[in-house]
Design an enzyme around this catalytic site. Structure first.
Site, PDB file in Angstrom:
ATOM      1  N   ASP A 166      70.865  72.524 -31.079  1.00  0.00           N
ATOM      2  CA  ASP A 166      72.094  73.737 -31.422  1.00  0.00           C
ATOM      3  C   ASP A 166      72.330  73.319 -32.477  1.00  0.00           C
ATOM      4  O   ASP A 166      73.136  73.524 -33.272  1.00  0.00           O
ATOM      5  CB  ASP A 166      73.276  73.510 -30.340  1.00  0.00           C
ATOM      6  CG  ASP A 166      73.782  75.238 -31.124  1.00  0.00           C
ATOM      7  OD1 ASP A 166      72.779  76.089 -31.964  1.00  0.00           O
ATOM      8  OD2 ASP A 166      75.247  75.093 -31.390  1.00  0.00           O
ATOM      9  N   GLU A 414      75.205  64.686 -24.059  1.00  0.00           N
ATOM     10  CA  GLU A 414      74.386  65.608 -22.953  1.00  0.00           C
ATOM     11  C   GLU A 414      73.287  65.658 -22.600  1.00  0.00           C
ATOM     12  O   GLU A 414      72.011  66.853 -22.413  1.00  0.00           O
ATOM     13  CB  GLU A 414      75.000  67.369 -23.827  1.00  0.00           C
ATOM     14  CG  GLU A 414      76.278  67.684 -24.486  1.00  0.00           C
ATOM     15  CD  GLU A 414      76.616  69.023 -24.355  1.00  0.00           C
ATOM     16  OE1 GLU A 414      75.284  69.420 -24.615  1.00  0.00           O
ATOM     17  OE2 GLU A 414      78.208  69.013 -24.748  1.00  0.00           O
ATOM     18  N   TYR A 470      83.678  73.690 -22.635  1.00  0.00           N
ATOM     19  CA  TYR A 470      83.178  74.857 -23.133  1.00  0.00           C
ATOM     20  C   TYR A 470      84.090  76.223 -22.184  1.00  0.00           C
ATOM     21  O   TYR A 470      84.297  76.844 -22.779  1.00  0.00           O
ATOM     22  CB  TYR A 470      82.350  74.822 -23.731  1.00  0.00           C
ATOM     23  CG  TYR A 470      81.982  74.334 -24.609  1.00  0.00           C
ATOM     24  CD1 TYR A 470      82.689  74.303 -25.958  1.00  0.00           C
ATOM     25  CD2 TYR A 470      81.055  73.872 -24.573  1.00  0.00           C
ATOM     26  CE1 TYR A 470      82.167  74.228 -27.173  1.00  0.00           C
ATOM     27  CE2 TYR A 470      80.697  73.188 -25.975  1.00  0.00           C
ATOM     28  CZ  TYR A 470      81.664  72.491 -26.988  1.00  0.00           C
ATOM     29  OH  TYR A 470      81.142  72.368 -27.927  1.00  0.00           O
ATOM     30  N   GLU A 508      83.916  67.540 -27.736  1.00  0.00           N
ATOM     31  CA  GLU A 508      83.703  68.898 -27.776  1.00  0.00           C
ATOM     32  C   GLU A 508      84.430  69.918 -26.917  1.00  0.00           C
ATOM     33  O   GLU A 508      84.821  69.501 -25.761  1.00  0.00           O
ATOM     34  CB  GLU A 508      81.993  69.000 -27.375  1.00  0.00           C
ATOM     35  CG  GLU A 508      81.216  68.631 -29.121  1.00  0.00           C
ATOM     36  CD  GLU A 508      79.746  68.974 -28.470  1.00  0.00           C
ATOM     37  OE1 GLU A 508      79.648  70.258 -28.435  1.00  0.00           O
ATOM     38  OE2 GLU A 508      79.232  68.448 -28.854  1.00  0.00           O
TER      39      GLU A 508
HETATM   40  C1  BDP Z   1      77.225  71.331 -26.691  1.00  0.00           C
HETATM   41  C2  BDP Z   1      76.171  70.586 -27.857  1.00  0.00           C
HETATM   42  C3  BDP Z   1      76.140  71.377 -29.296  1.00  0.00           C
HETATM   43  C4  BDP Z   1      76.723  72.550 -29.348  1.00  0.00           C
HETATM   44  C5  BDP Z   1      77.585  72.714 -29.346  1.00  0.00           C
HETATM   45  C6  BDP Z   1      78.040  74.479 -28.870  1.00  0.00           C
HETATM   46  O1  BDP Z   1      76.512  69.009 -27.617  1.00  0.00           O
HETATM   47  O2  BDP Z   1      75.841  70.900 -30.053  1.00  0.00           O
HETATM   48  O3  BDP Z   1      76.455  73.423 -30.657  1.00  0.00           O
HETATM   49  O4  BDP Z   1      78.209  72.625 -27.630  1.00  0.00           O
HETATM   50  O5  BDP Z   1      77.235  74.908 -28.462  1.00  0.00           O
HETATM   51  O6  BDP Z   1      77.118  71.744 -25.782  1.00  0.00           O
HETATM   52  O7  BDP Z   1      78.906  75.037 -29.645  1.00  0.00           O
END
Ligand code: BDP
Length: 602
Positions: A166, A414, A470, A508
């Protein structure tokens, strides 16, 4: 010379000159450059800045999205005084692969878009005269290379990058180019490794040289006072009452290495080093034996105009903003950054999780961007990929091993660890990298949301866990955020009941946010919603003693491929792409300045 990674310095024995500036540039969509003698000079080229990614200087889409071979060239002068010395061209990074020609002659090739290499041009240059360097670059993505992706050909014959990751495939000569002249008899590498006993520091060192000779090392403090000296290519320096390098309170000593041959000084190298130790003990991340809680960011090298090109103005601003938020650490997602970034982190006292570009090792990630349904670790590309992966970890550790700022090595981002076929890969990777770092820093990788305590097959390998999660964005989003909190707690309860004996750092988490979009009550994409998501994560982090760090995704908005999931890039930044704060930046400043470094241990 193949593996000499020492950052260029200028002193009585070494010279370096930056070859940054405007270079000649030309695309080679038809692959004709070789037959048409471009190594001897580029016909009808245009000018482009170095260092920078070429992409954003173009106003037409075919050029910006260009995938394939591209060429750079410039003239440079080699002084007559360099005769008899080693002459090299050091490329701090060419993304992703390069062939270097000097005066028409192929000198070497290199693959890996985020690490330096030196072309030995000693025999190819004209001394006291003008010379021509031509770089044939290539930015195609493949499953056999890092970062992983595909290159597809459109019906109109143009190639297109399809990353399994991404971030935008910014390409070109992304970092500086240096003309080096070095002594033939020289220092090629050094390592330091500090241990602390009582009120002294022992700095074990090794020095590698091209020839045997007399090596002396001298350590001076910030005031210029010599505090320790050693003789021999390896030894230990003892520093009484050391001034330790501490998180956000950096102190650097200068290490000067001299090489003598036949009683004459033939080479000298100096660098800034910090005296500190790193360890993982139970749930604790220890710096100098004291527990630290990580606060900070996943970042990208990304800015307007230069793309992924290193820009010290951007980095200086980023360091200032990170300090302003109260952060103490960052991860170099998803590739090793420019060396200047680590030097600045050394001076500012930021801890760095240093990541190799092993990203996209998962077809589900690819399918989010393009739609692929296959096993990544079952693919026939795995063997050649492994060789490159190990090579880049080796180079990253060789390049960055002496930086006090570097806390840990992230070996992948990941990967698909739910697949049994990943296990032999991980086993081999962790075995092959075990002894690369003289400081034996912790090794880790990030776990995507699919990879949990119950699904991942590779949890035995990392020294601590990095979780990317997330809820609040890709699921349990908007009004369902409270369910996201419940799901996150349920997952962490599982880790807790497993008797987890290692720290977890959240590497993250976040929410895409359009700066300036306000809404009461919140909606997704508003600044208010981003703060609510991050507050939810803070509540959860504060509830689990084994969570020892939080690095929000992302420091700043960054460019990605275009798609239905992205509005001109990833907008999870706490700052905008031009480094202005969203409401979340003020939220973190308030939280992080109040959190003690030893949070959860007081
Ligand atoms: C994670 C990835 C990262 C993405 C992020 C996203 O490690 O590179 O930018 O999600 O979706 O899966 O913002």
């Amino acid at each position: 010379m193949e593996k000499e990674m020492l950052y260029p310095v200028i002193n009585a024995c070494r010279t370096e000159q930056k070859l940054d500036g405007m270079w000649q540039f030309k695309f080679d969509a038809l692959g004709v450059g070789g037959h048409e003698h471009w190594p001897a000079g580029l016909p009808q080229a245009q000018e482009i800045p170095v260092p920078a990614s070429f992409n954003d200087f173009f106003t037409d889409k075919d050029s910006r999205e260009y995938t394939g071979d591209f060429w750079y060239a410039r003239h440079f002068f080699v002084p007559a005084a360099a005769q008899g010395r080693f002459v090299g061209l050091r490329f701090d990074a060419v993304t992703h692969r390069a062939a270097i020609y000097v005066n028409g002659q192929l000198i070497r090739r290199h693959e890996g878009g985020f690490l330096p290499f030196v072309a030995d041009v000693t025999a190819a240059v004209h001394y006291g005269a003008d010379n021509l360097v031509v770089v044939q670059g290539n930015n195609e993505l493949s499953r056999e290379a890092l970062p992983a992706g595909d290159t597809v050909t459109l019906k109109n014959g143009k190639k297109m990058a399809r990353p399994f990751f991404d971030f935008y495939n910014y390409s070109g000569i992304n970092r500086s180019v240096h003309l080096l002249t070095l002594p033939q008899q020289r220092i090629t590498d050094y390592t330091v490794n500090t241990t602390l006993t009582g009120d002294a520091a022992q700095v074990a060192y090794t020095v590698a040289t091209t020839v045997p000779g007399t090596v002396t090392v001298t350590l001076t403090d910030a005031a210029g006072t010599v505090v320790a000296q050693g003789e021999g290519a390896e030894g230990t320096l003892t520093v009484a009452q050391p001034h330790l390098w501490q998180v956000r309170a950096a102190y650097l000593y200068t290490l000067t290495i001299q090489l003598q041959a036949a009683g004459q000084l033939v080479d000298e190298y100096q660098d800034s080093i910090g005296l500190r130790t790193i360890a993982i003990r139970g749930h604790q991340i220890l710096v100098n034996g004291q527990p630290v809680y990580l606060k900070g960011f996943g970042r990208h090298e990304d800015s307007p105009f230069a793309g992924r090109g290193f820009d010290q103005n951007v980095e200086a601003k980023d360091v200032a903003l990170m300090a302003w938020t109260g952060a103490n650490s960052f991860r170099t997602a998803h590739y090793p950054y420019a060396e200047e970034v680590y030097q600045m982190a050394d001076r500012a006292g930021f801890l760095v999780i240093d990541e190799v570009p092993a990203v996209g090792f998962k077809m589900a990630a690819a399918s989010f961007l393009g739609g692929l349904d296959q096993s990544f670790f079952g693919g026939d590309w795995i063997k050649p990929l492994y060789t490159k992966h190990l090579d880049q970890i080796t180079d990253m550790i060789r390049r960055d091993k002496n930086h006090p700022a570097v806390l840990a090595w992230s070996l992948l981002n990941e990967p698909d660890t739910c697949d049994d076929r990943s296990v032999p890969y991980f086993k081999q990777l962790f075995a092959d990298t075990a002894a690369l770092d003289p400081q034996r820093r912790p090794r880790t990788f990030t776990l995507s949301e699919d990879d949990t305590i119950t699904t991942s097959k590779d949890l035995q390998f990392p020294d601590f866990y990095l979780l990317n999660r997330y809820p609040g964005w890709y699921h349990y989003a908007g009004y369902a955020l409270s369910d996201g909190e419940a799901a996150l707690r349920a997952e962490l309860d599982q880790w807790a009941s497993s008797g987890i004996d290692k720290p977890i750092v959240f590497s993250e988490f976040g929410a895409d946010t359009e700066a300036g979009l306000h809404k009461l009550p919140s909606v997704m994409w508003s600044e208010e919603y981003q703060v609510e998501v991050l507050q939810m994560f803070s509540r959860v982090f504060d509830s689990y003693p084994f969570i020892r760090g939080e690095q929000v995704w992302n420091f700043a908005d960054f460019q990605t491929v275009e798609g239905t999931m992205r509005v001109n890039g990833n907008k999870k930044g706490i700052f905008t792409r031009d480094r202005q704060p969203k409401a979340a930046a003020f939220y973190y400043r308030q939280r992080w300045l109040a959190l003690p470094l030893n949070f959860k241990n007081d």
